[in-house]
Design a protein around this motif. Structure first.
Motif, mmCIF file in Angstrom:
data_model
loop_
_atom_site.group_PDB
_atom_site.id
_atom_site.type_symbol
_atom_site.label_atom_id
_atom_site.label_comp_id
_atom_site.label_asym_id
_atom_site.label_seq_id
_atom_site.Cartn_x
_atom_site.Cartn_y
_atom_site.Cartn_z
ATOM 1 N N TYR A 53 116.188 114.039 66.759
ATOM 2 C CA TYR A 53 115.694 112.398 66.569
ATOM 3 C C TYR A 53 115.191 112.195 65.188
ATOM 4 O O TYR A 53 115.345 111.007 64.694
ATOM 5 C CB TYR A 53 114.318 112.025 67.426
ATOM 6 C CG TYR A 53 114.680 112.031 68.890
ATOM 7 C CD1 TYR A 53 115.091 110.753 69.199
ATOM 8 C CD2 TYR A 53 114.310 113.162 69.729
ATOM 9 C CE1 TYR A 53 114.961 110.737 70.679
ATOM 10 C CE2 TYR A 53 114.602 112.817 71.136
ATOM 11 C CZ TYR A 53 115.049 111.661 71.611
ATOM 12 O OH TYR A 53 115.223 111.604 72.869
ATOM 13 N N LEU A 79 106.768 107.545 65.774
ATOM 14 C CA LEU A 79 107.647 107.743 64.435
ATOM 15 C C LEU A 79 107.622 106.735 63.317
ATOM 16 O O LEU A 79 107.601 107.002 62.266
ATOM 17 C CB LEU A 79 109.182 107.844 64.846
ATOM 18 C CG LEU A 79 109.793 108.976 65.771
ATOM 19 C CD1 LEU A 79 111.113 109.255 65.870
ATOM 20 C CD2 LEU A 79 108.954 110.532 64.901
ATOM 21 N N ARG A 80 107.374 105.628 63.873
ATOM 22 C CA ARG A 80 107.154 104.455 62.811
ATOM 23 C C ARG A 80 105.972 104.671 62.173
ATOM 24 O O ARG A 80 105.947 104.549 60.830
ATOM 25 C CB ARG A 80 107.122 103.073 63.627
ATOM 26 C CG ARG A 80 108.586 102.746 63.730
ATOM 27 C CD ARG A 80 108.497 101.091 64.279
ATOM 28 N NE ARG A 80 107.590 100.796 65.387
ATOM 29 C CZ ARG A 80 108.104 100.641 66.538
ATOM 30 N NH1 ARG A 80 109.456 100.700 66.904
ATOM 31 N NH2 ARG A 80 107.334 100.338 67.540
ATOM 32 N N HIS A 87 110.872 106.266 75.320
ATOM 33 C CA HIS A 87 111.467 105.947 73.768
ATOM 34 C C HIS A 87 110.469 104.652 73.426
ATOM 35 O O HIS A 87 110.300 104.379 72.203
ATOM 36 C CB HIS A 87 113.006 105.793 74.064
ATOM 37 C CG HIS A 87 113.669 107.034 74.159
ATOM 38 N ND1 HIS A 87 113.974 107.602 75.345
ATOM 39 C CD2 HIS A 87 114.328 107.620 73.032
ATOM 40 C CE1 HIS A 87 114.751 108.758 74.960
ATOM 41 N NE2 HIS A 87 114.820 108.769 73.641
ATOM 42 N N ARG A 88 110.605 103.677 74.228
ATOM 43 C CA ARG A 88 109.991 102.282 73.620
ATOM 44 C C ARG A 88 108.532 102.295 73.373
ATOM 45 O O ARG A 88 108.289 101.835 72.556
ATOM 46 C CB ARG A 88 110.579 101.037 74.949
ATOM 47 C CG ARG A 88 109.847 99.922 74.543
ATOM 48 C CD ARG A 88 110.006 99.082 76.046
ATOM 49 N NE ARG A 88 108.985 99.378 76.782
ATOM 50 C CZ ARG A 88 108.810 99.145 77.936
ATOM 51 N NH1 ARG A 88 109.854 98.266 78.592
ATOM 52 N NH2 ARG A 88 107.838 99.527 78.803
ATOM 53 N N ASP A 89 107.853 103.149 74.420
ATOM 54 C CA ASP A 89 106.467 102.853 74.179
ATOM 55 C C ASP A 89 106.007 103.983 73.708
ATOM 56 O O ASP A 89 104.647 103.899 73.164
ATOM 57 C CB ASP A 89 105.716 102.728 75.735
ATOM 58 C CG ASP A 89 106.128 101.499 76.284
ATOM 59 O OD1 ASP A 89 106.780 100.578 75.798
ATOM 60 O OD2 ASP A 89 105.908 101.504 77.718
ATOM 61 N N HIS A 90 106.452 105.106 73.408
ATOM 62 C CA HIS A 90 105.744 106.235 72.903
ATOM 63 C C HIS A 90 106.311 106.905 71.592
ATOM 64 O O HIS A 90 105.831 107.019 70.584
ATOM 65 C CB HIS A 90 105.736 107.510 73.809
ATOM 66 C CG HIS A 90 105.039 106.980 75.300
ATOM 67 N ND1 HIS A 90 103.561 106.904 75.102
ATOM 68 C CD2 HIS A 90 105.077 106.567 76.193
ATOM 69 C CE1 HIS A 90 103.250 106.681 76.158
ATOM 70 N NE2 HIS A 90 104.117 106.235 77.211
ATOM 71 N N LEU A 91 107.812 107.258 71.971
ATOM 72 C CA LEU A 91 108.433 107.940 70.758
ATOM 73 C C LEU A 91 108.478 107.079 69.363
ATOM 74 O O LEU A 91 108.178 107.342 68.228
ATOM 75 C CB LEU A 91 109.646 108.504 71.102
ATOM 76 C CG LEU A 91 110.575 109.267 69.983
ATOM 77 C CD1 LEU A 91 109.954 110.491 69.358
ATOM 78 C CD2 LEU A 91 112.032 109.478 70.211
ATOM 79 N N ASP A 92 109.047 105.834 69.713
ATOM 80 C CA ASP A 92 109.374 104.879 68.594
ATOM 81 C C ASP A 92 108.260 104.505 67.928
ATOM 82 O O ASP A 92 108.260 104.616 66.645
ATOM 83 C CB ASP A 92 110.222 103.863 69.162
ATOM 84 C CG ASP A 92 111.772 103.997 69.516
ATOM 85 O OD1 ASP A 92 111.878 105.148 69.307
ATOM 86 O OD2 ASP A 92 112.321 103.241 70.316
ATOM 87 N N PRO A 93 107.239 104.133 68.451
ATOM 88 C CA PRO A 93 105.954 103.610 67.786
ATOM 89 C C PRO A 93 105.410 104.964 66.886
ATOM 90 O O PRO A 93 104.838 104.586 66.010
ATOM 91 C CB PRO A 93 104.860 103.219 68.741
ATOM 92 C CG PRO A 93 105.774 102.779 70.239
ATOM 93 C CD PRO A 93 106.889 103.689 69.999
ATOM 94 N N SER A 119 113.399 105.908 79.110
ATOM 95 C CA SER A 119 113.705 104.444 78.480
ATOM 96 C C SER A 119 112.109 103.938 78.263
ATOM 97 O O SER A 119 111.813 103.722 76.973
ATOM 98 C CB SER A 119 114.003 103.561 79.209
ATOM 99 O OG SER A 119 114.283 102.167 78.644
#
Length: 208
Positions: free
Chosen positions: A107, A164-165, A156-162, A153
């Protein structure tokens, strides 16, 4: 004078009726025997036997134990920053393996001013806390038995993406890793040095 009748009255009963009565007796005996077997032979018809009652109690106790085990498993492990050694070291070791084995090669693109990364991320407590939370969610949401097929899904949406941001933003915990005394050399994910090499047998981090 005797009360007995002078002679026994004759009963005009067909012979076949006696045979039917004997058949009914045999059927009743078979039904009674079957009922005794099913009820344990001790209680009234329809009442559970001691064996059935014991089995139900054992099943209820087993179900309660399973619920308690599930509850205990759900609560463990706790927030990583609240752990003490050796639990903390063991949890960090497992987290490092997941981050460098799954997250970094899968990622993390080349670090830049807008997407920062520190290969000594495990020296930042806030990073450890956020990545550990993402890892716990990953363990749950990649198991179809517990979350179906939408778990990845949701992860990714609720845990990984936030996560990493927050971690890779210009004002995130890695902002000091590109200037001054805190500068460290950032590398492509394919050549990120393994933090495993810096963990001793006792789980302690060796100096860089």
């Amino acid at each position: 004078m005797s009360d007995e009748p002078d002679e026994t009255p004759s009963l005009d009963v067909p012979v076949g009726m006696f045979e039917d009565i004997e058949d009914l007796k045999a059927q009743v005996a078979r039904l009674t025997s079957l009922l005794d077997v099913r009820t344990g032979g001790g209680g009234e018809p329809g009442e559970p036997s001691d064996e059935d009652a014991g089995g139900e109690a054992a099943a209820a106790e087993e179900e309660e134990e399973e619920e308690e085990d599930a509850e205990a498993e759900w609560k463990s492990p706790p927030f990583i920053l609240l752990l003490d050694s050796p639990q903390y070291d063991e949890e960090l070791r497992a987290l490092i393996e997941w981050v460098e084995g799954v997250l970094v090669p899968g990622y993390l693109a080349e670090p830049s001013a807008d997407a920062r990364w520190c290969h000594l991320w495990f020296e930042h407590n806030v990073v450890i806390a956020r990545l550990h939370a993402a890892w716990l969610a990953w363990q749950e949401l990649t198991d179809p038995a517990s979350c179906g097929y939408t778990g990845p899904s949701v992860w990714h949406r609720d845990h990984l993406d936030p996560a990493l941001r927050e971690l890779r933003g210009s004002s995130g915990p890695f902002s000091g890793c590109t200037k001054g005394e805190h500068q460290v050399e950032h590398r492509l994910p394919s050549t990120v040095p393994s933090a495993w090499n810096r963990l001793g047998d006792d789980g302690a981090l060796a100096p860089p």
